[in-house]
Scaffold this active site. Structure first.
Site, PDB file in Angstrom:
ATOM      1  N   CYS A  89       0.845  -1.194   0.000  1.00  0.00           N
ATOM      2  CA  CYS A  89       0.000   0.000   0.000  1.00  0.00           C
ATOM      3  C   CYS A  89       0.888   1.256   0.000  1.00  0.00           C
ATOM      4  O   CYS A  89       1.549   1.544  -0.983  1.00  0.00           O
ATOM      5  CB  CYS A  89      -0.971  -0.043   1.176  1.00  0.00           C
ATOM      6  SG  CYS A  89      -2.395   1.064   0.996  1.00  0.00           S
ATOM      7  N   HIS A 196      -3.489  -5.704   1.054  1.00  0.00           N
ATOM      8  CA  HIS A 196      -2.845  -5.934   2.347  1.00  0.00           C
ATOM      9  C   HIS A 196      -2.848  -7.415   2.713  1.00  0.00           C
ATOM     10  O   HIS A 196      -3.766  -7.894   3.384  1.00  0.00           O
ATOM     11  CB  HIS A 196      -3.582  -5.160   3.444  1.00  0.00           C
ATOM     12  CG  HIS A 196      -3.377  -3.692   3.425  1.00  0.00           C
ATOM     13  ND1 HIS A 196      -2.381  -3.067   4.140  1.00  0.00           N
ATOM     14  CD2 HIS A 196      -4.040  -2.706   2.779  1.00  0.00           C
ATOM     15  CE1 HIS A 196      -2.438  -1.760   3.942  1.00  0.00           C
ATOM     16  NE2 HIS A 196      -3.441  -1.511   3.111  1.00  0.00           N
ATOM     17  N   GLU A 198      -1.137  -8.860   4.955  1.00  0.00           N
ATOM     18  CA  GLU A 198      -0.991  -9.028   6.408  1.00  0.00           C
ATOM     19  C   GLU A 198      -2.327  -9.027   7.129  1.00  0.00           C
ATOM     20  O   GLU A 198      -2.399  -9.402   8.311  1.00  0.00           O
ATOM     21  CB  GLU A 198      -0.078  -7.933   6.977  1.00  0.00           C
ATOM     22  CG  GLU A 198      -0.700  -6.554   7.125  1.00  0.00           C
ATOM     23  CD  GLU A 198      -0.710  -5.732   5.845  1.00  0.00           C
ATOM     24  OE1 GLU A 198      -1.049  -4.536   5.915  1.00  0.00           O
ATOM     25  OE2 GLU A 198      -0.386  -6.287   4.777  1.00  0.00           O
TER      26      GLU A 198
END
EC number: 6.3.5.3
Length: 220
Positions: A89, A196, A198
């Site tokens: 990002c 994302h 994660e």
């Protein structure tokens, strides 16, 4: 394999990334403040990660100020020596601003912040992966020369697709050219992506597709 996560003023996904790597993937993580410079504890087998957020409030352009942080000078040198770097990002934006990846990230085509799950596909994977996005400036853009080079060198690592892995403009959340969600450098050591991973590495969030992303980068 160690992982260094760079923290800028305005980073807000640094602890998410730390939790995913440290607790879900059982990796050694070292947090790196942007004003520091020392990367001597890392080898080219390790990874430096630039997390998501709004570094320096996204003033000027997203990632434009973070690019000049002392730590980024070390990250650039690390990458130029063959070290592995991942930007997610805002981290992707910083990589483009720093010249480690080509192109730029423009405001979303609908001029709105977008936060939702999307599907992305890599040609080496059998299925599309469901990965969250959260950005206002995620529209990847480059001129035709750069885009054709990315295509020819197989540097487009992720594209936005529908849930079945089909390229579809309606599945493109930000208007990114050629549905590009992530790219890498020619040496395949520097990676940038807007979604994302994660945020999709634990059953507690009902999604483990992010683990497949990290595995693709050799981070599993």
């Amino acid at each position: 394999m160690k992982f260094g996560i760079v923290v800028f003023p305005g980073s807000n996904c640094d602890r998410d990334m730390q939790d995913a790597l440290q607790n879900d993937l059982n990796k050694e993580v070292i947090m790196l403040w942007h004003k520091d410079e020392d990367l001597s504890m890392f080898t080219t087998d390790d990874y430096i990660v630039l997390p998501g957020g709004f570094s320096f409030g996204d003033y000027l352009r997203c990632g434009a100020i973070a690019r000049f942080s002392p730590m980024m000078q070390s990250v650039i040198a690390f990458a130029n020596k063959g070290g592995k770097v991942l930007g997610v990002c805002n981290g992707f934006q910083v990589l483009c601003e720093s010249g480690l990846l080509p192109g730029t990230l423009l405001p979303n085509g609908n001029q709105q912040f977008v936060c939702k799950n999307v599907y992305i596909k890599n040609d080496s994977l059998p299925k599309a992966l469901k990965i969250p996005i959260a950005h206002g400036d995620g529209r990847y853009y480059a001129d035709d020369k750069v885009l054709n080079e990315l295509e020819a060198n197989n540097q487009i690592i992720f594209r936005y697709t529908d849930e079945f892995g089909n390229l579809d403009l309606s599945a493109n959340p930000n208007g990114a050219i050629r549905n590009i969600a992530g790219i890498c450098n020619k040496e395949r050591t520097v990676f940038g992506m807007m979604p994302h991973p994660e945020r999709a590495t634990t059953p507690n969030l009902g999604n483990l597709d992010g683990v497949e992303v990290f595995r693709l980068f050799g981070m599993n």
